[in-house]
Design a protein around this motif. Structure first.
Motif, PDB file in Angstrom:
ATOM      1  N   UNK A 183      85.257  64.591  15.006  1.00 51.48           N
ATOM      2  CA  UNK A 183      84.269  63.527  14.819  1.00 51.48           C
ATOM      3  C   UNK A 183      83.377  63.370  16.053  1.00 51.48           C
ATOM      4  N   UNK A 184      84.011  63.233  17.216  1.00 49.80           N
ATOM      5  CA  UNK A 184      83.251  62.924  18.436  1.00 49.80           C
ATOM      6  C   UNK A 184      82.326  64.060  18.850  1.00 49.80           C
ATOM      7  N   UNK A 185      82.736  65.309  18.601  1.00 44.14           N
ATOM      8  CA  UNK A 185      81.900  66.428  19.013  1.00 44.14           C
ATOM      9  C   UNK A 185      80.560  66.457  18.316  1.00 44.14           C
ATOM     10  N   UNK A 186      80.518  65.995  17.055  1.00 45.57           N
ATOM     11  CA  UNK A 186      79.260  66.006  16.303  1.00 45.57           C
ATOM     12  C   UNK A 186      78.256  65.033  16.904  1.00 45.57           C
ATOM     13  N   UNK A 187      78.754  63.957  17.515  1.00 47.07           N
ATOM     14  CA  UNK A 187      77.858  62.944  18.084  1.00 47.07           C
ATOM     15  C   UNK A 187      76.891  63.568  19.083  1.00 47.07           C
ATOM     16  N   UNK A 188      77.399  64.450  19.923  1.00 46.27           N
ATOM     17  CA  UNK A 188      76.576  65.036  20.980  1.00 46.27           C
ATOM     18  C   UNK A 188      75.535  66.011  20.433  1.00 46.27           C
ATOM     19  N   UNK A 189      75.636  66.367  19.164  1.00 49.97           N
ATOM     20  CA  UNK A 189      74.671  67.275  18.552  1.00 49.97           C
ATOM     21  C   UNK A 189      73.663  66.536  17.679  1.00 49.97           C
ATOM     22  N   UNK A 190      74.048  65.384  17.143  1.00 49.95           N
ATOM     23  CA  UNK A 190      73.149  64.632  16.272  1.00 49.95           C
ATOM     24  C   UNK A 190      71.942  64.092  17.046  1.00 49.95           C
ATOM     25  N   UNK A 191      72.198  63.585  18.244  1.00 50.61           N
ATOM     26  CA  UNK A 191      71.118  62.952  19.016  1.00 50.61           C
ATOM     27  C   UNK A 191      70.013  63.947  19.354  1.00 50.61           C
ATOM     28  N   UNK A 196      70.485  57.282  11.212  1.00 54.52           N
ATOM     29  CA  UNK A 196      71.135  58.180  12.168  1.00 54.52           C
ATOM     30  C   UNK A 196      72.023  57.399  13.125  1.00 54.52           C
ATOM     31  N   UNK A 197      71.539  56.224  13.546  1.00 56.44           N
ATOM     32  CA  UNK A 197      72.348  55.378  14.429  1.00 56.44           C
ATOM     33  C   UNK A 197      73.645  54.958  13.737  1.00 56.44           C
ATOM     34  N   UNK A 198      73.556  54.586  12.468  1.00 55.01           N
ATOM     35  CA  UNK A 198      74.760  54.201  11.729  1.00 55.01           C
ATOM     36  C   UNK A 198      75.711  55.390  11.587  1.00 55.01           C
ATOM     37  N   UNK A 199      75.158  56.558  11.329  1.00 53.07           N
ATOM     38  CA  UNK A 199      75.963  57.766  11.204  1.00 53.07           C
ATOM     39  C   UNK A 199      76.733  58.030  12.499  1.00 53.07           C
ATOM     40  N   UNK A 200      76.049  57.896  13.642  1.00 48.52           N
ATOM     41  CA  UNK A 200      76.677  58.126  14.941  1.00 48.52           C
ATOM     42  C   UNK A 200      77.747  57.073  15.215  1.00 48.52           C
ATOM     43  N   UNK A 201      77.434  55.818  14.937  1.00 52.37           N
ATOM     44  CA  UNK A 201      78.422  54.745  15.148  1.00 52.37           C
ATOM     45  C   UNK A 201      79.670  55.012  14.319  1.00 52.37           C
ATOM     46  N   UNK A 202      79.480  55.437  13.081  1.00 51.07           N
ATOM     47  CA  UNK A 202      80.630  55.745  12.237  1.00 51.07           C
ATOM     48  C   UNK A 202      81.461  56.883  12.789  1.00 51.07           C
TER      49      UNK A 202
END
Length: 487
Positions: A195-203, A110-116
């Motif tokens: 791309x960036x908007x998904x980051x705030x939902x993955x965590x 998940x961390x790699x997914x977010x970094x990407x």
């Protein structure tokens, strides 16, 4: 779009690939939306939803990204790259989960997914965006395997069909709304926020899984079971996965290689890259797969061919609508929505038919439908027909995949022993990823090479049609019978 699209089975020991063995006889208990499964279900489905949404959203906005970043040469790599690195993630996460459980692999993936996602969202050049996509693919491939292991170790066997049905729904919904939302976000804000908007939902999605993950014993097979000795690291398979991924990436970059005095250098490098990829994939799939032997090898091969044909076409359909027919980003993804609806509908129908429609017939009809859809797209591009022709034609493509995918999944399990269930299921998923990655890499070369004569889209769809035709030819070699308990 069906329950068979749930995250793939990892390559594991016989004791871990059989849910019944891990959990014992099915007993009545709480459902997937009841304690203690509620938050695990929501979190896992949210991760599946976001992965699906991101994948479909990128397909929608990539034409805009390519135009803004002048990235036509790397357009296909932006799709093929994550598929290639995803294979590495699948193999690594499966082996790691077998050894120590899925907790650490899921956190890291998940961390790699977010970094990407962050790298891609902040990119100001196409190479930077592609680099982010490669990291994202590595994490995304690992997430699917780790999530499957979480399901196997948290939920009783009786609930597996229900949680996989929930995963299926988590894939279908983004297919319906993802392209439109991505278009709105790209138009109102910027493609960066897709791309960036998904980051705030993955965590927060991962946070819902934390209590269950903390409850797992590092080496156990479930929440309440005794620990077992970890299996060995399977470095051989991981090494072959890396070789295959590098070959796919090299294939994408070969079109940029120009050597004075050697006009065919680019083509020669492409042939070498494809050869290396095919050699590397052999240890990752059943013996005889590349020779289309009857039975399981042909099942795996058809899966790879039909995936390559379908997704190789689907990636370029929105591009065609935007570039040639001046569709807005919101409506260019209409083909994706049409295909998703047809996929889900056909999957439901074939599930209800069960044994009344044998597997071989379903696969033959499905592959023929995909071929018809690709040919319609090819004719539309070559003859400059109305865009509605390609959009309506894509209904056949989605319906064909809805027939083929679940039947190939069932056949894979029906033709597997307890000792080979994990390996064969992993091989099926690898065929999906590498088939699509090789196809997208090759279409990228074709698209760039034919740009000067205006035949880019026709060339891409021609390759996809050839792959679909190969799937039609191999389809009769799959078995007709087997279990058909379809969800």
């Amino acid at each position: 779009m069906t329950t068979e699209q749930a995250p793939p089975v990892h390559d594991s020991s016989p004791e871990q690939t059989e849910p019944t063995a891990a959990h014992g006889p099915a007993q009545p208990g709480p459902g997937i939306l009841q304690h203690p499964h509620l938050w695990v279900t929501i979190g896992a489905c949210a991760l599946v939803f976001l992965s699906a949404f991101e994948s479909l959203a990128v397909t929608k906005v990539m034409p805009l990204v390519s135009r803004e970043l002048d990235g036509a040469r790397l357009y296909a790599l932006a799709f093929a790259g994550p598929l290639a690195t995803g294979v590495i993630g699948m193999v690594a996460a499966g082996n790691w989960s077998d050894r120590r459980g899925p907790t650490t692999p899921l956190y890291l993936s998940t961390a790699l997914f977010v970094v990407g996602l962050v790298m891609a969202g902040l990119a100001t050049s196409m190479p930077a965006l592609v680099a982010g996509r490669l990291v994202q693919g590595l994490g995304g491939g690992a997430i699917t395997v780790a999530l499957y292991v979480v399901v196997a170790r948290v939920y009783p066997a009786a609930l597996h069909p229900k949680i996989f049905a929930a995963f299926s729904a988590a894939w279908v919904v983004p297919s319906l709304i993802g392209p439109f939302i991505a278009g709105v976000v790209a138009s109102a804000l910027s493609w960066h926020w897709v791309f960036l908007g998904v980051v705030f939902l993955v965590i927060p999605a991962l946070a819902m899984l934390v209590p269950a993950l903390r409850s797992m014993k590092p080496q156990g097979t479930g929440l309440d079971e005794a620990p077992v000795s970890p299996g060995p690291w399977k470095f051989g398979r991981l090494a072959w996965a890396v070789v295959a991924a590098l070959a796919v990436l090299g294939l994408n970059l070969s079109s940029a290689v120009q050597i004075d005095g050697f006009p065919w250098a680019s083509l020669m490098l492409a042939v070498i890259a494809v050869t290396i990829a095919l050699v590397a994939v052999r240890p990752l799939v059943p013996v005889g797969t590349l020779r289309a032997l009857r039975g399981l090898p042909s099942v795996i091969l058809v899966r790879g061919l039909v995936s390559a044909a379908f997704f190789g076409t689907e990636v370029y359909l929105p591009y065609l609508l935007i570039e040639r027919y001046n569709f807005s980003p919101q409506f260019a993804g209409l083909t994706l929505t049409v295909g998703a609806l047809a996929w889900a509908s056909a999957s439901t129908v074939q599930g209800r038919l069960g044994d009344r429609l044998n597997h071989r017939v379903a696969v033959r009809i499905g592959t023929a439908s995909v071929l018809a859809a690709v040919v319609i797209a090819l004719v539309t591009a070559a003859l400059h027909l109305l865009p509605a022709v390609a959009i309506v034609g894509w209904i056949f493509g989605g319906a064909g995949m809805g027939l083929v995918y679940p039947r190939l999944s069932v056949l894979t399990l029906a033709l597997s022993s307890r000792e080979t269930q994990g390996f064969n299921s992993s091989a099926m998923t690898i065929a999906d990823s590498l088939g699509g990655a090789l196809a997208l890499a090759t279409t990228g070369i074709i698209f760039t090479g034919l740009a000067a004569v205006g035949g880019s889209f026709a060339g891409v769809f021609s390759l996809a049609a050839i792959l679909a035709a190969c799937a039609v030819v191999v389809a009769p070699r799959v078995p007709a019978g087997g279990s058909s308990s379809l969800g």
